[in-house]
Design a protein around this motif. Structure first.
Motif, PDB file in Angstrom:
ATOM      1  N   PRO A 184      -6.401   1.589 -10.088  1.00 24.23           N
ATOM      2  CA  PRO A 184      -7.321   1.134  -9.150  1.00 24.23           C
ATOM      3  C   PRO A 184      -8.860   1.426  -9.928  1.00 24.23           C
ATOM      4  CG  PRO A 184      -6.662   3.370  -8.375  1.00 24.23           C
ATOM      5  CD  PRO A 184      -5.823   2.693  -9.285  1.00 24.23           C
ATOM      6  N   GLN A 185      -9.027   2.071 -10.818  1.00 22.74           N
ATOM      7  CA  GLN A 185     -10.215   2.110 -11.573  1.00 22.74           C
ATOM      8  C   GLN A 185     -10.575   0.844 -12.372  1.00 22.74           C
ATOM      9  OE1 GLN A 185      -7.295   3.460 -12.322  1.00 22.74           O
ATOM     10  NE2 GLN A 185      -7.252   4.233 -14.409  1.00 22.74           N
ATOM     11  N   ASP A 218       2.846 -10.663  -8.127  1.00 23.97           N
ATOM     12  CA  ASP A 218       3.374  -9.395  -7.804  1.00 23.97           C
ATOM     13  C   ASP A 218       2.814  -8.311  -8.969  1.00 23.97           C
ATOM     14  OD1 ASP A 218       4.608 -10.617  -5.594  1.00 23.97           O
ATOM     15  OD2 ASP A 218       6.294 -11.006  -6.818  1.00 23.97           O
ATOM     16  N   THR A 219       2.804  -8.695 -10.201  1.00 26.95           N
ATOM     17  CA  THR A 219       2.515  -7.953 -11.212  1.00 26.95           C
ATOM     18  C   THR A 219       1.148  -7.142 -11.002  1.00 26.95           C
ATOM     19  OG1 THR A 219       3.909  -8.879 -12.747  1.00 26.95           O
ATOM     20  CG2 THR A 219       2.513  -7.451 -13.722  1.00 26.95           C
ATOM     21  N   HIS A 263      -8.854 -13.220  -6.444  1.00 26.27           N
ATOM     22  CA  HIS A 263      -8.978 -11.790  -6.516  1.00 26.27           C
ATOM     23  C   HIS A 263      -9.022 -11.252  -8.205  1.00 26.27           C
ATOM     24  CE1 HIS A 263      -8.676 -11.145  -2.345  1.00 26.27           C
ATOM     25  NE2 HIS A 263      -7.664 -11.786  -2.352  1.00 26.27           N
ATOM     26  N   THR A 264      -8.517 -12.198  -9.121  1.00 25.72           N
ATOM     27  CA  THR A 264      -8.426 -11.788 -10.382  1.00 25.72           C
ATOM     28  C   THR A 264      -9.428 -12.729 -11.296  1.00 25.72           C
ATOM     29  OG1 THR A 264      -6.146 -11.170  -9.977  1.00 25.72           O
ATOM     30  CG2 THR A 264      -6.821 -11.336 -12.373  1.00 25.72           C
ATOM     31  N   THR A 311     -10.709  -3.230 -13.182  1.00 25.45           N
ATOM     32  CA  THR A 311     -10.686  -4.739 -12.792  1.00 25.45           C
ATOM     33  C   THR A 311     -10.019  -5.485 -13.957  1.00 25.45           C
ATOM     34  OG1 THR A 311     -12.776  -5.163 -13.842  1.00 25.45           O
ATOM     35  CG2 THR A 311     -12.946  -4.510 -11.428  1.00 25.45           C
ATOM     36  N   GLN A 365      -3.236  -3.464 -10.015  1.00 24.33           N
ATOM     37  CA  GLN A 365      -4.050  -2.887  -9.229  1.00 24.33           C
ATOM     38  C   GLN A 365      -4.073  -1.746  -8.493  1.00 24.33           C
ATOM     39  OE1 GLN A 365      -7.281  -4.774  -9.582  1.00 24.33           O
ATOM     40  NE2 GLN A 365      -7.719  -2.687  -9.377  1.00 24.33           N
ATOM     41  N   GLU A 366      -2.714  -1.407  -7.846  1.00 26.33           N
ATOM     42  CA  GLU A 366      -2.342  -0.211  -7.285  1.00 26.33           C
ATOM     43  C   GLU A 366      -2.164   0.918  -7.934  1.00 26.33           C
ATOM     44  OE1 GLU A 366       1.160  -1.376  -5.107  1.00 26.33           O
ATOM     45  OE2 GLU A 366       0.086  -2.319  -3.567  1.00 26.33           O
ATOM     46  N   LYS A 367      -1.826   0.674  -9.434  1.00 27.58           N
ATOM     47  CA  LYS A 367      -1.315   1.690 -10.138  1.00 27.58           C
ATOM     48  C   LYS A 367      -2.661   2.103 -10.981  1.00 27.58           C
ATOM     49  CE  LYS A 367       1.686   2.764 -13.938  1.00 27.58           C
ATOM     50  NZ  LYS A 367       3.056   2.548 -14.761  1.00 27.58           N
ATOM     51  N   VAL A 381      -0.581  -7.289  -8.338  1.00 26.50           N
ATOM     52  CA  VAL A 381      -0.721  -6.071  -7.066  1.00 26.50           C
ATOM     53  C   VAL A 381      -0.233  -4.755  -7.781  1.00 26.50           C
ATOM     54  CG1 VAL A 381       0.315  -5.710  -4.987  1.00 26.50           C
ATOM     55  CG2 VAL A 381      -0.740  -8.097  -5.379  1.00 26.50           C
ATOM     56  N   THR A 382       0.828  -4.863  -8.338  1.00 29.67           N
ATOM     57  CA  THR A 382       1.086  -3.506  -8.983  1.00 29.67           C
ATOM     58  C   THR A 382       0.325  -2.822  -9.832  1.00 29.67           C
ATOM     59  OG1 THR A 382       3.525  -4.391  -8.740  1.00 29.67           O
ATOM     60  CG2 THR A 382       3.059  -2.267 -10.043  1.00 29.67           C
TER      61      THR A 382
END
Length: 190
Positions: A96-97, A86-87, A124-125, A99, A92-94, A89-90
């Protein structure tokens, strides 16, 4: 920017944490390492866990002069307990620039299949793993999303540090001087 995420309670942050973070920031393709202070680890329940803002403050003080290291309180604003997926995802949304890569000890890798949505984290990570003493190889050792990074084998324990403070023993060299001063001044762990 490629950022390594080093999760932990950091109760307190110690020299071992800092050496691992610096190694990851300088011996890999990571451009920066963020300490992600976890308010509550779903696998750990601790009576001696300092308030999250006190732990965040000590991390900030410990890394203040190092431009390769930063600290994040992202999990302070999430439901507790926080799960790494969950962290991620948060973040990556916050951001996005950026990785992200997850930094963990080899001992945690052995338990990784118990983590919530661990397959997604791998896909994904990806993981940057530092060695820990006495860990036997297992299936994740050969996963293509797991990168092993040579780092000093340090067995410094936050539990040992807390117990030393409680007993009135020295913690010099186990934590940065500024962290030791903070612990003494605020009477943490006594």
């Amino acid at each position: 920017m490629k950022i390594g995420l080093f999760f932990g309670s950091f109760n307190p942050i110690h020299t071992g944490h800092l050496i691992i973070a610096q190694t990851m920031a300088t011996a890999t393709d990571l451009e920066r390492v963020w300490f992600v202070v976890s308010p509550q680890n779903p696998f750990k329940k601790s009576k001696s866990l300092l308030h999250e803002f006190d732990r965040l403050y000590m991390v900030e003080r410990a890394i203040d002069d190092n431009p390769l290291l930063a600290v994040s309180d992202v999990e302070f604003h999430m439901p507790k307990p926080s799960y790494t997926i969950d962290t991620l995802v948060t973040l990556q949304e916050k951001f996005p620039q950026h990785t992200f890569r997850l930094i963990m000890g080899e001992d945690n890798l052995a338990q990784f299949s118990n983590w919530k949505n661990y397959e997604q984290i791998l896909a994904h990570t990806g993981l940057y793993v530092y060695p820990r003493p006495g860990v036997q190889p297992h299936a994740f050792h050969h996963h293509d999303k797991v990168t092993f990074v040579q780092a000093p084998l340090l067995d410094i324990s936050a539990t040992f540090i807390r117990e030393a403070v409680t007993a009135g023993r020295s913690i010099r060299y186990l934590v940065p001087e500024i962290v030791e001063e903070t612990i003494r001044f605020k009477k943490f762990y006594v």
